[in-house]
Design a protein around this motif. Structure first.
Motif, PDB file in Angstrom:
ATOM      1  N   ARG A   1      -3.762   0.495  -2.935  1.00  0.00           N
ATOM      2  CA  ARG A   1      -3.410  -0.788  -2.316  1.00  0.00           C
ATOM      3  C   ARG A   1      -3.536  -1.927  -3.320  1.00  0.00           C
TER       4      ARG A   1
ATOM      5  N   ASP B   1     -10.002   7.456  -1.726  1.00  0.00           N
ATOM      6  CA  ASP B   1      -9.703   8.868  -1.487  1.00  0.00           C
ATOM      7  C   ASP B   1     -10.843   9.538  -0.746  1.00  0.00           C
TER       8      ASP B   1
ATOM      9  N   GLY C   1      -5.378  13.375  -3.690  1.00  0.00           N
ATOM     10  CA  GLY C   1      -4.548  12.288  -3.154  1.00  0.00           C
ATOM     11  C   GLY C   1      -5.390  11.197  -2.530  1.00  0.00           C
ATOM     12  N   GLY C   2      -4.716  10.166  -2.035  1.00  0.00           N
ATOM     13  CA  GLY C   2      -5.436   9.037  -1.450  1.00  0.00           C
ATOM     14  C   GLY C   2      -4.497   7.893  -1.160  1.00  0.00           C
ATOM     15  N   THR C   3      -5.050   6.694  -1.236  1.00  0.00           N
ATOM     16  CA  THR C   3      -4.275   5.487  -0.936  1.00  0.00           C
ATOM     17  C   THR C   3      -4.444   4.492  -2.073  1.00  0.00           C
TER      18      THR C   3
ATOM     19  N   GLU D   1      -4.280   5.584  -9.714  1.00  0.00           N
ATOM     20  CA  GLU D   1      -3.351   6.470  -8.994  1.00  0.00           C
ATOM     21  C   GLU D   1      -3.478   7.898  -9.507  1.00  0.00           C
TER      22      GLU D   1
ATOM     23  N   GLN E   1       0.124  11.492  -2.994  1.00  0.00           N
ATOM     24  CA  GLN E   1       0.049  12.899  -2.599  1.00  0.00           C
ATOM     25  C   GLN E   1      -0.687  13.706  -3.670  1.00  0.00           C
TER      26      GLN E   1
ATOM     27  N   GLU F   1       0.829  -1.215   0.000  1.00  0.00           N
ATOM     28  CA  GLU F   1       0.000   0.000   0.000  1.00  0.00           C
ATOM     29  C   GLU F   1       0.860   1.261   0.000  1.00  0.00           C
ATOM     30  N   TYR F   2       0.426   2.250  -0.748  1.00  0.00           N
ATOM     31  CA  TYR F   2       1.138   3.530  -0.801  1.00  0.00           C
ATOM     32  C   TYR F   2       0.167   4.692  -0.665  1.00  0.00           C
ATOM     33  N   THR F   3       0.708   5.782  -0.160  1.00  0.00           N
ATOM     34  CA  THR F   3      -0.053   7.034  -0.097  1.00  0.00           C
ATOM     35  C   THR F   3       0.227   7.832  -1.360  1.00  0.00           C
TER      36      THR F   3
END
Ligand SMILES: Nc1ncnc2c1ncn2[C@@H]1O[C@H](COP(=O)(O)OP(=O)(O)OP(=O)(O)O)[C@@H](O)[C@H]1O
Ligand SMILES: [Mg+2]
Length: 144
Positions: free
Chosen positions: A65, A79, A61-63, A52, A13, A9-11
């Motif tokens: 996964r 998001d 932005g958001g996540t 993304e 920006q 998982e990544y954030t």
């Protein structure tokens, strides 16, 4: 196989155009490392990249996964952006609310969501105006 799914998982920006496609690029590397068939890797990379970019451009932005199970993988983008008022309209090829500024960067063709649909074996959008959006897309492994 009875194995635990692999989760990464990544954030994402908001508007960080120095990090374009960073999370989806990492997913691609992981899938290659796991020995996932190249056609699946290609489809997953498209799905992850478009999800993304939508989170980055449209939602502040958001996540992102990725969950890899023995017979399929799933990509989820979540998001807390403005939500999508009309999902059927947003799914149409060529529909985009991207600003001129965003279009100058090469986005806003209105092809992201249709591309996600085309490259997945099932997608779902849960969204509420003023609350946010959760997109999930599943890709089955061949022969499963
Ligand atoms: N996470 C999101 N939050 C809010 N609105 C979104 C989100 N994802 C998509 N949308 C809306 O759906 C529209 C269509 O999305 P789609 O990804 O198909 O095209 P686009 O992002 O505008 O252009 P492209 O993906 O071709 O660069 C967007 O213009 C936007 O209005
Ligand atoms: Mg898009």
């Amino acid at each position: 196989m009875g194995q635990e799914p692999y989760v990464e998982e990544y954030t994402i920006q908001a508007g960080d155009f120095t990090a374009i496609g960073e999370a989806s690029t990492k997913f691609r590397a992981t899938l290659k490392m796991l020995g996932i068939p190249s056609e699946v890797v290609r489809r997953a990379a498209v799905v992850a990249y478009e999800a993304e970019m939508n989170a980055m451009i449209h939602a502040g932005g958001g996540t992102l996964r990725m969950t890899v199970a023995s017979d399929h993988l799933e990509i989820m983008a979540a998001d807390q952006g403005p939500g999508i008022p009309d999902v059927a309209l947003a799914m149409q090829e060529g529909y985009s609310t991207a600003s001129d500024e965003i279009r100058e960067l090469g986005f806003g063709a209105g092809m992201g969501l249709p591309n996600i649909e085309r490259n997945s074996d099932g997608m779902n959008i849960e969204t509420e105006v003023g609350i946010g959006t959760i997109l999930t897309a599943r890709i089955n492994f061949p022969g499963q």
